[in-house]
Design an enzyme around this catalytic site. Sequence first.
Site, PDB file in Angstrom:
ATOM      1  N   HIS A   1       4.918  -7.544  -8.134  1.00 25.49           N
ATOM      2  CA  HIS A   1       4.268  -6.821  -9.235  1.00 25.49           C
ATOM      3  C   HIS A   1       4.477  -7.656 -10.499  1.00 25.49           C
ATOM      4  O   HIS A   1       5.509  -7.576 -11.163  1.00 25.49           O
ATOM      5  CB  HIS A   1       4.910  -5.435  -9.364  1.00 25.49           C
TER       6      HIS A   1
ATOM      7  N   CYS B   1      -1.039  -5.305 -15.161  1.00 24.19           N
ATOM      8  CA  CYS B   1      -0.214  -6.132 -14.269  1.00 24.19           C
ATOM      9  C   CYS B   1      -1.032  -6.555 -13.046  1.00 24.19           C
ATOM     10  O   CYS B   1      -2.123  -6.048 -12.813  1.00 24.19           O
ATOM     11  CB  CYS B   1       1.006  -5.358 -13.805  1.00 24.19           C
TER      12      CYS B   1
ATOM     13  N   THR C   1       2.297  -0.528  -4.681  1.00 23.03           N
ATOM     14  CA  THR C   1       2.606  -0.595  -6.107  1.00 23.03           C
ATOM     15  C   THR C   1       1.393  -0.112  -6.891  1.00 23.03           C
ATOM     16  O   THR C   1       0.281  -0.040  -6.357  1.00 23.03           O
ATOM     17  CB  THR C   1       3.027  -2.020  -6.530  1.00 23.03           C
TER      18      THR C   1
END
Lengths: 201, 217
Positions: free
Chosen positions: A87, A70, A65
């Site tokens: 995530h 984030c 990811t």
Amino acid sequence: MLSLPEGNPVKDAGLAMAKRIGACQQVEHQIVVDTNTIYTHPHLEEVRVDMAGFKVESRPVELVTSVGSCIGICLYDSIRKCGGLAHIMLPQSSLGLQEPLPGKYADTAVDALVKGIREITKSENRLSAKIAGGANMFASTLANGLDIGAKNIRATKEALERHRIRLISEDVGGSHGRRISFNLASGIIIVRLHNGEIRKL
Amino acid sequence: MINTQERIEVASSAVQEDSEIDLGILLELGSIGAGHAATSLSDILQETITISVPKIHTLQPHLLPGFYDLHDRPTTAIYLHLNEKYGMDILLTFEEMEARKIAAMMNMCGSVEELDPAMETSALQELGNILIGSFLTSISDFIGLTLLPSTPETVTDGFDAILDNFLIKQSIDSESALVFETRFMRNGTDAKCILIIFPTQELKNLLVEKSKSMMGI
């Protein structure tokens, strides 16, 4: 670089893989393995985890990811070689809008990963955690008190504490994005920065 | 200028869903702005600039990275926002090499290798000022509302990493993000520059109301 004695049966499987990807060479009576090449070689199937999503796997794949503010959180059972990546976008589910997206929030993402790993292994797990992300890439958002990256880091650590999961490694904060690759065969996480820097967790 | 009472009334209708007519009006406003921005870019670079047909997307914020499917593509973004009263994030993204080429052209450099990093940043911020300034001025002139952007910031990183900062803000405020998008192409090349705008619900309503009143709807 790591030097290994020739003919060590314990290392045979690892060496076979290293030879296959060209990460080792014979120097006199020693086999020299370039560990950096092994860590960064994309030899496993890549499975992308989308924003606000999570995936749990027991196959030897690489969960991938990309994050800015984030957080990418990886939980791993090193005995059963099973783990998951979420995530995380926001610290708490109370900030959201009744969505069925457990991976999106720090508090629900850890619950979802623990549950998912338990469902696959059909047993209680000894899990460890690694996290990366939580950057603040734009100075103006910091000036406006919107340092969501720092809030995400704090909330993720609190969620791990609640589950008594040990955080063994982290690469958080700063002002750059991160590409996270979680190797489920080894439990190693490679964080790549845009400038080409590679960090191993 | 809109008065305080008008602003309150517009803000109170923020919970209404966007109708097709409202989206059409916003798209038309964006098209006017994009046309002017393209002209400015063409003037700066002395090259032909074409723009894609502008689009408006309404989708959940977390779905946007998958929608663009650019993930770790090296990207240079110029970010501006409108002042707090109206609230709107504006992101002008270039493929990293395209941004460097444009900065080199603006600095009269023969190649990107000759480009000084400080001059590159300065040129890109200036580019953002001119393009976004032109975009907003044309909308302001049309609806009679002053829209002043902040000082531009630039960042170079992966596309998704840049975008996630804005999507987080969007997902706090609303279940769905309304995204205005247009693409600029230099000398007919593939789309290498994407203008992405995230207006707040309040600003959307304000723009629609002002446009309707201008058009007598």
